[in-house]
Design a protein around this motif. Structure first.
Motif, mmCIF file in Angstrom:
data_model
loop_
_atom_site.group_PDB
_atom_site.id
_atom_site.type_symbol
_atom_site.label_atom_id
_atom_site.label_comp_id
_atom_site.label_asym_id
_atom_site.label_seq_id
_atom_site.Cartn_x
_atom_site.Cartn_y
_atom_site.Cartn_z
ATOM 1 N N ILE A 200 0.822 -1.212 0.000
ATOM 2 C CA ILE A 200 0.000 0.000 0.000
ATOM 3 C C ILE A 200 0.859 1.265 0.000
ATOM 4 C CG2 ILE A 200 -1.995 -1.050 1.097
ATOM 5 C CD1 ILE A 200 -1.047 0.014 3.760
ATOM 6 N N ALA A 201 1.904 1.180 -0.738
ATOM 7 C CA ALA A 201 2.764 2.355 -0.924
ATOM 8 C C ALA A 201 3.229 2.919 0.414
ATOM 9 C CB ALA A 201 2.034 3.429 -1.725
ATOM 10 N N LEU A 202 3.967 2.090 1.129
ATOM 11 C CA LEU A 202 4.434 2.434 2.469
ATOM 12 C C LEU A 202 5.258 3.724 2.488
ATOM 13 C CD1 LEU A 202 4.840 1.779 5.456
ATOM 14 C CD2 LEU A 202 6.732 0.298 4.803
ATOM 15 N N LYS A 203 6.120 3.878 1.513
ATOM 16 C CA LYS A 203 6.995 5.052 1.521
ATOM 17 C C LYS A 203 6.202 6.353 1.536
ATOM 18 C CE LYS A 203 10.980 2.958 -0.771
ATOM 19 N NZ LYS A 203 11.878 3.013 -1.951
ATOM 20 N N GLN A 204 5.144 6.395 0.735
ATOM 21 C CA GLN A 204 4.336 7.611 0.674
ATOM 22 C C GLN A 204 3.618 7.857 1.992
ATOM 23 O OE1 GLN A 204 4.319 9.757 -1.838
ATOM 24 N NE2 GLN A 204 2.918 11.107 -0.725
ATOM 25 N N ALA A 205 3.088 6.795 2.589
ATOM 26 C CA ALA A 205 2.344 6.936 3.837
ATOM 27 C C ALA A 205 3.250 7.334 4.992
ATOM 28 C CB ALA A 205 1.632 5.629 4.168
ATOM 29 N N MET A 206 4.473 6.823 4.997
ATOM 30 C CA MET A 206 5.385 7.090 6.110
ATOM 31 C C MET A 206 5.876 8.528 6.132
ATOM 32 S SD MET A 206 7.644 3.620 6.697
ATOM 33 C CE MET A 206 8.481 4.311 8.129
ATOM 34 N N LYS A 207 5.761 9.223 5.024
ATOM 35 C CA LYS A 207 6.195 10.621 4.977
ATOM 36 C C LYS A 207 5.392 11.483 5.943
ATOM 37 C CE LYS A 207 7.929 10.654 0.220
ATOM 38 N NZ LYS A 207 7.763 11.218 -1.141
ATOM 39 N N SER A 208 4.178 11.042 6.276
ATOM 40 C CA SER A 208 3.314 11.836 7.152
ATOM 41 C C SER A 208 3.602 11.590 8.637
ATOM 42 C CB SER A 208 1.844 11.506 6.867
ATOM 43 O OG SER A 208 1.576 10.136 7.149
ATOM 44 N N LEU A 209 4.507 10.651 8.932
ATOM 45 C CA LEU A 209 4.816 10.327 10.324
ATOM 46 C C LEU A 209 5.979 11.162 10.845
ATOM 47 C CD1 LEU A 209 4.692 6.408 10.146
ATOM 48 C CD2 LEU A 209 2.813 7.983 10.666
ATOM 49 N N ASN A 210 6.023 11.314 12.165
ATOM 50 C CA ASN A 210 7.183 11.994 12.741
ATOM 51 C C ASN A 210 8.326 10.983 12.862
ATOM 52 O OD1 ASN A 210 6.946 10.504 15.232
ATOM 53 N ND2 ASN A 210 5.379 11.969 15.919
ATOM 54 N N GLU A 211 9.494 11.443 13.258
ATOM 55 C CA GLU A 211 10.686 10.594 13.261
ATOM 56 C C GLU A 211 10.548 9.388 14.194
ATOM 57 O OE1 GLU A 211 13.287 10.650 11.224
ATOM 58 O OE2 GLU A 211 12.139 12.207 10.204
ATOM 59 N N ARG A 212 9.989 9.605 15.374
ATOM 60 C CA ARG A 212 9.845 8.495 16.324
ATOM 61 C C ARG A 212 8.892 7.439 15.778
ATOM 62 N NH1 ARG A 212 9.167 9.255 22.738
ATOM 63 N NH2 ARG A 212 11.418 9.395 22.500
ATOM 64 N N GLU A 213 7.796 7.876 15.181
ATOM 65 C CA GLU A 213 6.832 6.928 14.617
ATOM 66 C C GLU A 213 7.460 6.143 13.468
ATOM 67 O OE1 GLU A 213 2.597 9.242 15.492
ATOM 68 O OE2 GLU A 213 3.755 9.720 13.697
ATOM 69 N N LYS A 214 8.238 6.843 12.626
ATOM 70 C CA LYS A 214 8.913 6.158 11.514
ATOM 71 C C LYS A 214 9.877 5.096 12.044
ATOM 72 C CE LYS A 214 8.839 10.078 8.296
ATOM 73 N NZ LYS A 214 9.668 11.093 7.601
ATOM 74 N N THR A 215 10.589 5.437 13.119
ATOM 75 C CA THR A 215 11.535 4.486 13.705
ATOM 76 C C THR A 215 10.823 3.246 14.213
ATOM 77 O OG1 THR A 215 13.032 6.271 14.364
ATOM 78 C CG2 THR A 215 13.268 4.161 15.503
ATOM 79 N N ILE A 216 9.715 3.451 14.902
ATOM 80 C CA ILE A 216 8.967 2.327 15.468
ATOM 81 C C ILE A 216 8.402 1.428 14.365
ATOM 82 C CG2 ILE A 216 6.860 1.711 16.737
ATOM 83 C CD1 ILE A 216 7.403 4.160 18.526
ATOM 84 N N ILE A 217 7.811 2.027 13.339
ATOM 85 C CA ILE A 217 7.248 1.241 12.238
ATOM 86 C C ILE A 217 8.343 0.469 11.508
ATOM 87 C CG2 ILE A 217 6.077 1.380 10.000
ATOM 88 C CD1 ILE A 217 4.237 1.771 12.392
ATOM 89 N N SER A 218 9.474 1.117 11.316
ATOM 90 C CA SER A 218 10.587 0.464 10.619
ATOM 91 C C SER A 218 11.118 -0.725 11.418
ATOM 92 C CB SER A 218 11.703 1.485 10.395
ATOM 93 O OG SER A 218 12.833 0.859 9.808
ATOM 94 N N LEU A 219 11.326 -0.523 12.712
ATOM 95 C CA LEU A 219 11.843 -1.605 13.560
ATOM 96 C C LEU A 219 10.838 -2.741 13.700
ATOM 97 C CD1 LEU A 219 13.495 0.503 16.421
ATOM 98 C CD2 LEU A 219 14.680 -0.799 14.638
ATOM 99 N N ARG A 220 9.565 -2.369 13.777
ATOM 100 C CA ARG A 220 8.512 -3.376 14.017
ATOM 101 C C ARG A 220 8.242 -4.220 12.780
ATOM 102 N NH1 ARG A 220 5.905 -6.651 16.912
ATOM 103 N NH2 ARG A 220 3.762 -6.328 17.557
ATOM 104 N N TYR A 221 8.155 -3.593 11.605
ATOM 105 C CA TYR A 221 7.691 -4.308 10.418
ATOM 106 C C TYR A 221 8.783 -4.624 9.408
ATOM 107 C CZ TYR A 221 3.116 -3.346 12.304
ATOM 108 O OH TYR A 221 2.037 -3.304 13.133
#
Length: 257
Positions: A201-222
């Motif tokens: 679902i086009a993760l890169k585009q969706a992740m642009k709307s997250l702050n740095e901490r949220e991006k870190t958590i999503i990256s580490l988790r998934y």
């Protein structure tokens, strides 16, 4: 699953009567004299107690109507067997009876069928354990239990494992300030379909709307398949906070997509 359902088994739960302790005592005294009307009133006046117990089992995705009916059986047994001479509140006695009835129902209706012989051996092992604790005054080993029953160690282990009740992935294991951590949050899966879903679902585009901490958590988790506990240790916050931030980030991404 309808957790906010007001009506269960045709009973409007918002209108259930609640008896005071004095009213319960008076009804119990009348029941001792064979008053059937008092028995019905005591059962009816404790249906909220059944409902409160049933709510503990909602995480199992069982039908609430079924659990409520089974819980009522436990309530009836409590009413019929309660000893008024004991210095114990009726609710204190009734709750374990209701819980026990529901657990028996869940066990007997489990999709994983356990043979009677295996189940009987498991319960014999539990009884033997209690007996050995009293005589040895310490926790017995599996070998002790097996020897006591004249069974092999492996058969005792298999029997005990067979009666362990399965846990729902949605079972809460910890709460902190309203943030719940569930069993599924403790699990790391290297073949997780969530990662495939996020990529599709086009993760890169969706992740642009997250702050740095949220991006870190999503990256580490998934992407790195780390558990919430591992992430919490890595970035220096609590697991409950990781859980909240992860859920918020995923929800935000879904809205973006």
């Amino acid at each position: 699953m309808y957790y906010n359902k007001v009506e269960i088994c045709g009973v409007n739960t918002s209108e259930l009567k609640v008896l005071t302790d004095d009213e319960k005592k008076a009804l119990l005294e009348r029941i001792k004299l064979g008053d059937e009307q008092a028995r019905r009133e005591l059962i009816s006046g404790n249906l909220r107690l059944v409902l409160s117990v049933v709510q503990r089992f909602t995480g199992r995705r069982e039908n609430l109507d079924d659990l409520f009916q089974v819980g009522c059986i436990g309530l009836v047994k409590a009413v019929d067997n309660f000893n008024t001479e004991l210095d114990v509140k009726f609710s204190t006695y009734a709750v374990p009876m209701i819980i026990g009835e529901i657990r028996r129902y869940l066990r007997d209706n489990n999709s994983i069928r356990i043979s009677r012989s295996v189940r009987d051996l498991a319960y014999r092992a539990l009884q033997a354990k209690e007996e050995l604790i009293k005589t040895k005054e310490c926790e017995p080993t599996v070998e002790d239990i097996a020897k006591h029953l004249g069974e092999s160690k492996d058969s005792i282990v298999r029997a005990m494992e067979a009666i362990i009740e399965p846990i729902s992935l949605y079972e809460p294991v910890y709460n902190e300030g309203g943030d719940s951590i569930y069993v599924m949050d403790q699990i790391s899966d290297t073949n997780s379909s969530d990662e495939i879903w996020l990529e599709s679902i086009a993760l890169k585009q969706a992740m642009k709307s997250l702050n740095e901490r949220e991006k870190t958590i999503i990256s580490l988790r998934y992407y790195k398949n780390k558990t919430q506990m591992e992430i919490a240790e890595e970035i220096g916050i609590s697991q409950a906070q990781v859980s909240r931030l992860e859920k918020g980030a995923l929800e935000h991404m879904r809205k973006q997509i």
